[in-house]
Design an enzyme around this catalytic site. Structure first.
Site: not given
Length: 490
Positions: A340, A259, A266
């Protein structure tokens, strides 16, 4: 995959203790006499064991900690390890004692005298869990753990108690291996292949490829992975050990093999740890392996969504709107709130296809849960008090920290979007709770459901009692206990 250390249970034999090479391990407790079988060893050492157990240094040890006598004269053993453990010790202390033995274990192995201790099997389990090393990518040979013999009062009875624990330890190891693997090795293809190989254990395994996922309408999941050359997949694992036709328990896992955050990238610092963002899928896989190895008398389906979140020119953008399998539209506010989106489609698929008796999902979902609970507890969210209570009870029984978090309409209202049915991120306040509220929108009212955010416990920053630094395997023991206590046919 490293397998748990070989452990054998044998009758008590003082002569074998005296002749043992490797490490010799005894139990002791201040104020209690040493075991009768250890007394010949104590005489050979001129009372050194008795003096050690009676010493101030030993009294200061906590239950499960050990004192060591190195290269004892008169014995073949390279060391005598004396572990503090009372006859009426707790399960946690017994496992800690086993872990203390494992931390010092080398290639020469060990002979452990636990005698009639009622938790000999738990000591062996703690030893098995701690004797783990992930050395697949080191040039030097990984640490070797020699065989361990336990001298016990009733070998067959102890071995019977320990047998399902050996299956559980292998499931934990499988999860740790998956979480520890780098993303250039554990691609979505490789992950799926490792799961498919478990059909040899009796699991039914299906791999749903991107074409099938498009036909199913999994736009939320597919949007996450569209910037990666690694194809998105859903893997379905079924264990049908319970009554035919009985609705299964569904376990759902987030499997983001790496990720970056996508376009909402990030910070560079610490991004290397995002190889663990498939931790939820890793736990589901470990549980399914355990159930198959021990022949669990339950119907359980494990479903994992495997994707990679990359910032390619084709990647999903902030502001995009995707349609879920349920049919709801989602405004993607933050592409780093991707887990999610994956779970939304897999949760709906699990309910549509299997109509489960209950459903539990696991995910390294939010950094917010680490702010709230640190690395000591996973966050548990649920729409069902009985299921939440059973989960917390199972976690407490296995010594895995878990804490129930709140949910409610006020948190759910924050998901409102101007241009879609909902948005995927609402900012930092109550971030772990609003993420859970998002998932709850994809849970049918009649489905008992729990979401476990394992972001803080899947890859803790330091070693734990039962695991070296690295992946902990948190959750495999809890879910196996939950299934044993609440879902297996009697």
């Amino acid at each position: 995959m490293p397998h748990p250390v070989a452990i054998h249970f044998r009758d008590i034999d003082s002569a074998a203790l005296a002749a043992a090479t490797g490490r010799l391990v005894l139990l002791g407790e201040p104020g209690e006499p040493i075991a009768a079988a250890a007394r010949p060893i104590d005489r050979r050492l001129r009372g050194a064991i008795s003096r050690a157990v009676a010493s101030e240094a030993f009294a200061k040890l906590k239950p499960g900690e050990a004192l060591e006598l190195g290269f004892p004269a008169g014995l073949s053993a390279e060391a005598v390890q004396i572990v503090r453990l009372a006859r009426r010790a707790s399960v946690a202390d017994a496992r800690k004692a086993g872990a203390a033995i494992a931390k010092a274990l080398g290639a020469a192995g060990a002979l452990v005298l636990t005698g009639a201790h009622r938790l000999s099997h738990e000591i062996s389990f703690g030893l098995a869990l701690r004797a783990y090393e992930f050395g697949a990518h080191k040039t030097d040979a990984p640490k070797l753990f020699g065989e361990v013999g336990f001298q016990v009062a009733n070998p067959e009875a102890v071995a019977s108690l320990a047998r399902p624990m050996a299956a559980l330890a292998e499931g934990v190891f499988f999860t740790r291996d998956l979480v520890n693997e780098p993303a250039n090795v554990l691609t979505t293809d490789d992950f799926a292949a490792r799961l498919a190989a478990m059909h040899e254990l009796g699991l039914e395994v299906e791999i749903l490829e991107e074409g099938t996922l498009k036909l199913l309408g999994m736009g939320a999941l597919l949007g996450v992975g569209q910037g990666s050359p690694s194809p998105s997949k859903v893997v379905v694992m079924q264990w049908n050990g319970g009554p035919a036709g009985e609705a299964p328990l569904a376990l759902v896992g987030k499997g983001v093999v790496f990720d970056t955050g996508g376009i909402s990238i990030k910070p560079a610092l610490g991004m290397e740890e995002m190889t663990m963002d498939m931790g939820g899928a890793g736990v589901v896989a470990g549980v399914m392996r355990t159930l198959a190895l021990r022949g669990a008398k339950a119907n359980v389906v494990g479903i994992v969504g495997l994707v990679e979140n990359m910032p390619d020119g084709r990647a999903q953008r902030p502001g995009d709107v995707v349609r879920s399998m349920k049919g709801d539209t989602i405004e993607v506010i933050n592409t780093d709130a991707e887990g999610r989106l994956v779970l939304a489609d897999v949760l709906w698929y699990a309910q549509e296809r299997f109509k489960p008796s209950a459903m539990i999902n696991l995910a390294t979902l939010t950094g917010a849960i680490i702010i709230g609970l640190g690395h000591e507890n996973a966050g548990v969210f649920s729409n069902n008090d009985a299921l939440a209570a059973a989960l917390l009870k199972a976690a407490a029984a296995e010594g895995e920290g878990a804490w129930r978090m709140p949910m409610g309409p006020a948190y759910d209202a924050k998901l409102k979007s101007r241009i879609a049915d909902m948005r995927n991120s609402v900012g930092r306040p109550a971030g772990a709770i609003t993420a859970a509220q998002f998932l709850a929108r994809f849970v049918k009212p009649e489905t008992a459901w729990a979401h476990i955010d394992i972001a803080g416990v899947a890859l803790p920053p330091e070693e734990t009692t039962l695991a070296p630094k690295g992946a902990s395997g948190w959750g495999v023991m809890t879910l196996d206990r939950l299934i044993r206590d609440g879902y297996e046919a009697r």
